[in-house]
Design a protein around this motif. Structure first.
Motif, PDB file in Angstrom:
ATOM      1  N   SER A 238       0.881  -1.126   0.009  1.00 26.17           N
ATOM      2  CA  SER A 238      -0.201  -0.041  -0.156  1.00 26.17           C
ATOM      3  C   SER A 238       0.841   1.264   0.048  1.00 26.17           C
ATOM      4  O   SER A 238       0.612   2.265  -0.751  1.00 26.17           O
ATOM      5  CB  SER A 238      -0.957  -0.128   1.183  1.00 26.17           C
ATOM      6  OG  SER A 238      -1.670   1.236   1.404  1.00 26.17           O
ATOM      7  N   HIS A 239       2.109   1.203   0.800  1.00 25.31           N
ATOM      8  CA  HIS A 239       2.783   2.465   0.766  1.00 25.31           C
ATOM      9  C   HIS A 239       3.422   2.623  -0.498  1.00 25.31           C
ATOM     10  O   HIS A 239       3.626   3.826  -1.039  1.00 25.31           O
ATOM     11  CB  HIS A 239       3.800   2.036   1.863  1.00 25.31           C
ATOM     12  CG  HIS A 239       3.412   2.188   3.296  1.00 25.31           C
ATOM     13  ND1 HIS A 239       2.267   2.799   3.677  1.00 25.31           N
ATOM     14  CD2 HIS A 239       3.727   1.403   4.532  1.00 25.31           C
ATOM     15  CE1 HIS A 239       2.056   2.706   4.889  1.00 25.31           C
ATOM     16  NE2 HIS A 239       2.862   1.875   5.365  1.00 25.31           N
ATOM     17  N   ARG A 240       3.981   1.569  -1.080  1.00 23.68           N
ATOM     18  CA  ARG A 240       4.383   1.701  -2.271  1.00 23.68           C
ATOM     19  C   ARG A 240       3.666   2.183  -3.470  1.00 23.68           C
ATOM     20  O   ARG A 240       4.089   3.080  -4.256  1.00 23.68           O
ATOM     21  CB  ARG A 240       5.023   0.200  -2.863  1.00 23.68           C
ATOM     22  CG  ARG A 240       5.736   0.220  -4.228  1.00 23.68           C
ATOM     23  CD  ARG A 240       6.339  -0.978  -4.538  1.00 23.68           C
ATOM     24  NE  ARG A 240       5.176  -1.941  -4.994  1.00 23.68           N
ATOM     25  CZ  ARG A 240       5.031  -3.059  -4.060  1.00 23.68           C
ATOM     26  NH1 ARG A 240       5.594  -3.224  -3.202  1.00 23.68           N
ATOM     27  NH2 ARG A 240       3.940  -3.760  -4.543  1.00 23.68           N
ATOM     28  N   GLU A 241       2.631   1.604  -3.473  1.00 21.57           N
ATOM     29  CA  GLU A 241       1.298   2.193  -4.422  1.00 21.57           C
ATOM     30  C   GLU A 241       1.068   3.797  -4.209  1.00 21.57           C
ATOM     31  O   GLU A 241       0.935   4.502  -5.202  1.00 21.57           O
ATOM     32  CB  GLU A 241       0.069   1.348  -4.367  1.00 21.57           C
ATOM     33  CG  GLU A 241       0.120   0.008  -4.843  1.00 21.57           C
ATOM     34  CD  GLU A 241      -1.127  -0.923  -4.513  1.00 21.57           C
ATOM     35  OE1 GLU A 241      -1.885  -0.367  -3.769  1.00 21.57           O
ATOM     36  OE2 GLU A 241      -1.023  -1.942  -5.118  1.00 21.57           O
ATOM     37  N   ARG A 242       1.191   4.397  -2.903  1.00 20.90           N
ATOM     38  CA  ARG A 242       0.839   5.646  -2.512  1.00 20.90           C
ATOM     39  C   ARG A 242       1.936   6.704  -3.188  1.00 20.90           C
ATOM     40  O   ARG A 242       1.960   7.605  -3.566  1.00 20.90           O
ATOM     41  CB  ARG A 242       0.609   5.854  -1.162  1.00 20.90           C
ATOM     42  CG  ARG A 242      -0.821   5.348  -0.870  1.00 20.90           C
ATOM     43  CD  ARG A 242      -1.205   6.065   0.415  1.00 20.90           C
ATOM     44  NE  ARG A 242       0.002   5.861   1.785  1.00 20.90           N
ATOM     45  CZ  ARG A 242      -0.290   4.715   2.358  1.00 20.90           C
ATOM     46  NH1 ARG A 242      -1.212   3.924   2.468  1.00 20.90           N
ATOM     47  NH2 ARG A 242       0.660   4.639   3.614  1.00 20.90           N
ATOM     48  N   ALA A 243       3.115   5.873  -3.108  1.00 16.60           N
ATOM     49  CA  ALA A 243       4.495   6.500  -3.290  1.00 16.60           C
ATOM     50  C   ALA A 243       4.696   6.680  -4.772  1.00 16.60           C
ATOM     51  O   ALA A 243       4.978   7.927  -5.661  1.00 16.60           O
ATOM     52  CB  ALA A 243       5.633   5.769  -2.942  1.00 16.60           C
ATOM     53  N   GLU A 244       4.102   5.722  -5.702  1.00 17.80           N
ATOM     54  CA  GLU A 244       4.102   5.802  -7.087  1.00 17.80           C
ATOM     55  C   GLU A 244       3.088   6.848  -7.534  1.00 17.80           C
ATOM     56  O   GLU A 244       3.234   7.625  -8.581  1.00 17.80           O
ATOM     57  CB  GLU A 244       3.516   4.285  -7.703  1.00 17.80           C
ATOM     58  CG  GLU A 244       5.054   3.163  -7.299  1.00 17.80           C
ATOM     59  CD  GLU A 244       4.564   1.897  -7.815  1.00 17.80           C
ATOM     60  OE1 GLU A 244       3.342   1.764  -8.286  1.00 17.80           O
ATOM     61  OE2 GLU A 244       5.393   1.177  -8.257  1.00 17.80           O
ATOM     62  N   THR A 245       1.865   6.771  -6.837  1.00 19.58           N
ATOM     63  CA  THR A 245       0.910   7.960  -7.283  1.00 19.58           C
ATOM     64  C   THR A 245       1.380   9.301  -7.041  1.00 19.58           C
ATOM     65  O   THR A 245       1.245  10.239  -7.860  1.00 19.58           O
ATOM     66  CB  THR A 245      -0.450   7.499  -6.258  1.00 19.58           C
ATOM     67  OG1 THR A 245      -1.145   6.307  -6.896  1.00 19.58           O
ATOM     68  CG2 THR A 245      -1.416   8.608  -6.849  1.00 19.58           C
ATOM     69  N   ALA A 246       2.028   9.526  -5.955  1.00 21.55           N
ATOM     70  CA  ALA A 246       2.595  10.718  -5.662  1.00 21.55           C
ATOM     71  C   ALA A 246       3.738  11.039  -6.680  1.00 21.55           C
ATOM     72  O   ALA A 246       3.676  12.276  -7.054  1.00 21.55           O
ATOM     73  CB  ALA A 246       3.277  10.698  -4.294  1.00 21.55           C
ATOM     74  N   GLU A 247       4.718  10.212  -7.123  1.00 24.42           N
ATOM     75  CA  GLU A 247       5.422  10.485  -8.045  1.00 24.42           C
ATOM     76  C   GLU A 247       4.950  10.894  -9.399  1.00 24.42           C
ATOM     77  O   GLU A 247       5.554  11.795  -9.991  1.00 24.42           O
ATOM     78  CB  GLU A 247       6.598   9.439  -8.260  1.00 24.42           C
ATOM     79  CG  GLU A 247       7.328   9.129  -7.150  1.00 24.42           C
ATOM     80  CD  GLU A 247       8.237   7.899  -7.098  1.00 24.42           C
ATOM     81  OE1 GLU A 247       8.132   7.183  -8.170  1.00 24.42           O
ATOM     82  OE2 GLU A 247       9.089   7.508  -6.483  1.00 24.42           O
ATOM     83  N   ASN A 248       3.783  10.157  -9.725  1.00 24.81           N
ATOM     84  CA  ASN A 248       3.363  10.529 -11.006  1.00 24.81           C
ATOM     85  C   ASN A 248       2.733  11.802 -10.840  1.00 24.81           C
ATOM     86  O   ASN A 248       2.570  12.652 -11.774  1.00 24.81           O
ATOM     87  CB  ASN A 248       1.998   9.302 -11.469  1.00 24.81           C
ATOM     88  CG  ASN A 248       3.076   8.159 -11.638  1.00 24.81           C
ATOM     89  OD1 ASN A 248       3.834   8.163 -12.183  1.00 24.81           O
ATOM     90  ND2 ASN A 248       2.157   6.968 -11.474  1.00 24.81           N
ATOM     91  N   THR A 249       1.983  12.330  -9.732  1.00 30.27           N
ATOM     92  CA  THR A 249       1.275  13.615  -9.612  1.00 30.27           C
ATOM     93  C   THR A 249       2.516  14.639  -9.751  1.00 30.27           C
ATOM     94  O   THR A 249       2.117  15.769 -10.339  1.00 30.27           O
ATOM     95  CB  THR A 249       0.901  13.540  -8.291  1.00 30.27           C
ATOM     96  OG1 THR A 249      -0.382  12.565  -8.306  1.00 30.27           O
ATOM     97  CG2 THR A 249       0.046  14.836  -7.980  1.00 30.27           C
ATOM     98  N   LEU A 250       3.761  14.476  -9.249  1.00 25.16           N
ATOM     99  CA  LEU A 250       4.531  15.434  -8.985  1.00 25.16           C
ATOM    100  C   LEU A 250       5.263  15.514 -10.671  1.00 25.16           C
ATOM    101  O   LEU A 250       5.624  16.780 -10.671  1.00 25.16           O
ATOM    102  CB  LEU A 250       5.753  15.041  -8.305  1.00 25.16           C
ATOM    103  CG  LEU A 250       5.506  15.065  -6.821  1.00 25.16           C
ATOM    104  CD1 LEU A 250       6.748  14.499  -5.997  1.00 25.16           C
ATOM    105  CD2 LEU A 250       5.289  16.488  -6.172  1.00 25.16           C
TER     106      LEU A 250
END
Length: 254
Positions: free
Chosen positions: A48-60
């Motif tokens: 779950s943490h990894r998926e949230r990090a990937e989402t944040a990176e895509n947003t940035l």
């Protein structure tokens, strides 16, 4: 840690669980089923943490090329005010927003204070009650529960309604018998006491004789000391008094 073996070389089992011996000599029954369950839960949390990090990176990535974030935010606020078609400049709108926020803060401040007071009372009831009801304190300590709480109470706090203990470095204390899970109150307290350099002075049957401090009176041949008298003593005298209590020479009274 190593498996504990009997005289025939067989693994020692307690409640259906193999017993391991830690480097410090403590014996713990290892809950394999619980550990596997915990590992599965932690793996799910890591995913779950990894998926949230990937989402944040895509947003940035959508902000690539913006060299001055503060200037971009200011520009967006100006556009927002223009879109609202209000005939006031951005500075006046910010002033109104500040006044509204201040009024709301004053209105709800009593509720915030009440919430903080209730939270403090809940902490006192749950953590203080845990010290009062502790089987470990009743069986192993030579001083009453309130004095144990005075020394070790700051290590315990409430997180999401549960009692959590932390060591002197601020790290959460985890269970030895259930790896991956937080230690229960008595287990955490035992770990804290084991690390306390003066533990021999507060545990039953582990202190040595000493000079002691003067008490407030006598009761059946024993000296009596009130809580207020004990609190006013120096740390050295408190330790000496605790040693006398271990020998049955002192009785603590309210």
């Amino acid at each position: 840690m190593k498996l504990k073996l009997d005289e025939q070389g067989h693994v020692v089992v307690q409640d259906g669980k193999p017993v391991y011996v830690h480097d410090d000599g403590k014996e713990v029954a290892f809950d394999a089923v619980g550990t596997v369950s915990t590992i599965g839960r932690l793996n799910a949390e890591a995913k779950s943490h990894r998926e949230r990090a990937e989402t944040a990176e895509n947003t940035l990535k959508s902000f690539d090329g913006i060299a001055d974030p503060d200037a971009a935010r200011k520009a967006l606020k100006v556009i927002e005010n223009l879109d609202s078609k209000k005939l006031v400049d951005a500075g006046e709108i910010e002033k109104v927003k500040t006044e509204v926020a201040k009024a709301l803060e004053q209105k709800y401040q009593p509720y915030v204070e009440k919430s903080e007071r209730l939270e403090a009372e809940l902490h006192g009831e749950k953590v203080g009650g845990a010290f009062t009801r502790s089987k470990l304190i009743g069986e192993r300590f030579a001083i009453p529960a309130d004095l144990v709480q005075a020394k070790f109470g700051s290590a315990f706090s409430l997180e999401e309604g549960k009692i959590v203990a932390k060591d002197s470095a601020g790290n959460k204390i985890y269970s030895r018998s259930s790896p991956g899970e937080l230690a229960g109150f008595d287990e955490a307290l035992e770990i804290l006491v084991d690390a306390y350099p003066h533990k021999d002075h507060i545990l039953k049957g582990s202190g040595s004789s000493g000079s002691g401090a003067q008490g407030g009176g006598s009761q059946g041949g024993k000296r009596t000391v009130t809580r207020s008298q004990f609190d006013s003593m120096s740390q050295t005298d408190q330790l000496a008094m605790a040693k006398s209590a271990q020998k049955g020479e002192v009785t603590f009274v309210d």
